[in-house]
Design an enzyme around this catalytic site. Structure first.
Site: not given
Length: 577
Positions: A191, A229, A231, A233, A270, A273, A276, A330-331
């Protein structure tokens, strides 16, 4: 080593085919043709030499080359015939060089991105953008662009070498001692390597596009920077392609562990949510995550899909402005100041610049969602610092703007750890002083923080606390170093294994330098050495490095080089005691 001519010719044929494909699909060079071809050949090391001795010398043979008249393979075979001792062979390479502009045939102009964009776009001079101008009609701007089939092929090929092998998912990972092809597999499935190599991909995007117009320099209250960014990703890609995961806690990691063990040391990169909400976060071990949420779903890396989505993301942002600074796959940052600079009248009919910016940002978010199937959060500010901090407020799946006059109040409510450059050590120093919020930084003079943190960091931290960001906008930052690093799965039992590993790592560095077209004289080497007799609790799973003493050494060569043999010889001669 290759010991027979038939085998060597087979390799030449494979290399020639690969080289032909790369030349046709490389967007940076497919509008130019080579005029010379070079073959690199290296024989075997003398049989009685020691493992750390210099490898056999690499020789090269070159000749003129006409791509329209002679196949690459035939030209390479002609050069091989000029090598006095072709067998045995331990290295063979072919390169096309001295590129010149190809004769124009019809439409010779190419653009990296092609399709009409229905988004507000800044005005650009068609002559400055290589003919890719814009025509305003109502509330839409149609972007004209040209491309060719090779361009589409290049997009499809990027990232094709970075797909995680299916054999590693759910199985016990193998170390460098157990797997002779460990290094190759590591770079394919890593990664961090994928994320780190995105800089090279972004440079390819920039090389395929016309030069941007000069960056505007408006007053502070007129400058607007967007920070885009994606979310979660990696996890978002997994949920996009498997709708049944959307209501579940999902994490992405390199292995799900043996039989779904709660003791898995696989590191989470990763988490969505939902996960999280259980306290799961990036960097956590999978075993710990399963303790917090027994039903957490694990997903493997899918680098091809990440690359495809990233390219679509950048397609959307480049449709807004050519002033894009890529951060990762991704940003990115966008300077959209030219969209609101007042040249007699505002671009917005009501004269409300921020309303125009807000509409542009929301349109961009919608375009990204349609193109990638994933959502992005966007922050807006008058510099990169404020835009990035605004994105934290926007997440998840939202947009937030901090106006310059509101910057100080917004910053005062944030913890000091949110500022760029405040890592673990700096945060620890500040916490010992009782400093936990940004507002506390302004209670002391800049010289106070310079005495504690150093002259540069102290002043920068004070500026950040006031909402000031003096970093220059660099569309393509200058590359200062090239390297390769492995700190996972490295295990040795003999000195021979060390020598072989270092030669492979040196070859990886040399190949990267060759791709970037650079040479160097200063060679830095970092060694993680396991602490002797360390308890098992200090180890980082079966393949992690755990607690180590980190040793740094630097050596200098007589001449700038990018030869793998020279790099390896220099490293192997370093004294470590």
């Amino acid at each position: 080593p290759i010991y027979d001519m038939a085998g060597l010719q087979r390799w030449l044929r494979v290399l020639s085919s690969e080289l032909k494909e790369r030349r046709e699909t490389d967007t940076a060079t497919n509008h130019r043709v080579p005029t010379r071809i070079t073959l690199y050949h290296r024989g075997a090391r003398p049989p009685n030499s020691r493992p750390w001795d210099m490898a056999a010398k690499t020789i090269s043979r070159s000749g003129s080359f006409a791509v329209e008249k002679q196949p690459i393979y035939d030209a390479a075979c002609a050069l091989l015939a000029r090598v006095e001792r072709p067998l045995p062979c331990t290295r063979i390479a072919v390169g096309l060089e001295q590129m010149v502009e190809a004769p124009k045939k019809g439409q010779a102009s190419i653009a990296f991105f092609m399709n009409k964009q229905q988004v507000p776009q800044q005005k650009r001079d068609p002559q400055e953008t290589g003919g890719a101008g814009g025509k305003k009609k109502g509330n839409e701007i149609e972007k004209a662009g040209r491309t060719n089939d090779a361009n589409a092929a290049a997009v499809a090929s990027w990232g094709s070498e970075t797909t995680m092998g299916p054999g590693s998912w759910g199985k016990r990972p193998r170390t460098s001692h157990e797997d002779p092809n460990f290094m190759e597999g590591f770079f394919q499935a890593s990664r961090l390597h994928f994320i780190g190599s995105w800089k090279e991909r972004f440079e390819e995007i920039l090389a395929s596009m016309p030069p941007p117009p000069p960056l505007p320099n408006p007053p502070v209250h007129k400058r607007r920077i967007l920070h885009v960014d994606m979310d979660c990703f990696f996890a978002a890609i997994a949920m996009r392609d498997n709708p049944t995961l959307r209501e579940k806690a999902v994490v992405v990691c390199w292995s799900r562990g043996e039989k779904g063990s709660n003791a898995s040391s696989s590191e989470i990169s990763s988490a969505n949510y939902k996960a999280r909400g259980f306290g799961i976060k990036a960097g956590m071990r999978l075993g710990k995550a399963r303790q917090l949420c027994p039903g957490v779903v694990t997903a493997p890396y899918e680098f091809r899909k990440y690359t495809d989505a990233a390219l679509k993301l950048y397609k959307c942002v480049f449709a807004i402005t050519p002033h894009v600074q890529g951060v990762s796959c991704d940003e990115c940052f966008l300077d959209i100041s030219a969209c609101i600079i007042d040249t007699g009248r505002s671009l917005d009919a009501k004269g409300d610049d921020d309303a125009h910016v807000d509409a542009l940002a929301e349109t961009l978010r919608e375009n990204i969602r349609k193109e990638t199937g994933c959502v992005a959060s966007i922050g807006c500010g008058h510099n990169r610092l404020m835009a990035r901090l605004a994105t934290k407020k926007a997440k998840p799946n939202g947009y937030y703007r901090v106006h310059p006059k509101d910057a100080q109040g917004y910053l005062s409510s944030l913890p000091v750890a949110e500022l760029p450059g405040v890592g673990y050590r700096t945060r620890t120093k500040l916490e010992k002083l009782g400093v936990t919020e940004i507002a506390q930084i302004l209670q002391k003079r800049p010289s106070h923080w310079q005495d504690i943190l150093g002259r540069k960091l102290g002043q920068t931290l004070y500026d950040y606390a006031r909402g000031i960001d003096k970093r220059k906008w660099e569309r393509r930052p200058t590359r200062k170093s090239v390297g390769a690093q492995l700190s996972w799965g490295v295990r040795f039992q003999t000195h021979e294994e060390v020598a072989v590993f270092l030669r492979k790592l040196s070859s990886e560095v040399a190949n990267r330098m060759q791709r970037y077209g650079v040479k160097g004289r200063s060679i830095s080497f970092k060694l993680w050495r396991a602490v002797k007799n360390a308890p098992d609790s200090w180890r980082k799973g079966h393949v992690g490095h755990g607690v180590c003493d980190i040793i740094n050494r630097t050596a200098t060569t007589k001449q700038p080089t990018r030869e793998a043999a020279t790099i390896a010889e220099t490293v192997l001669q370093v004294r470590w005691r």
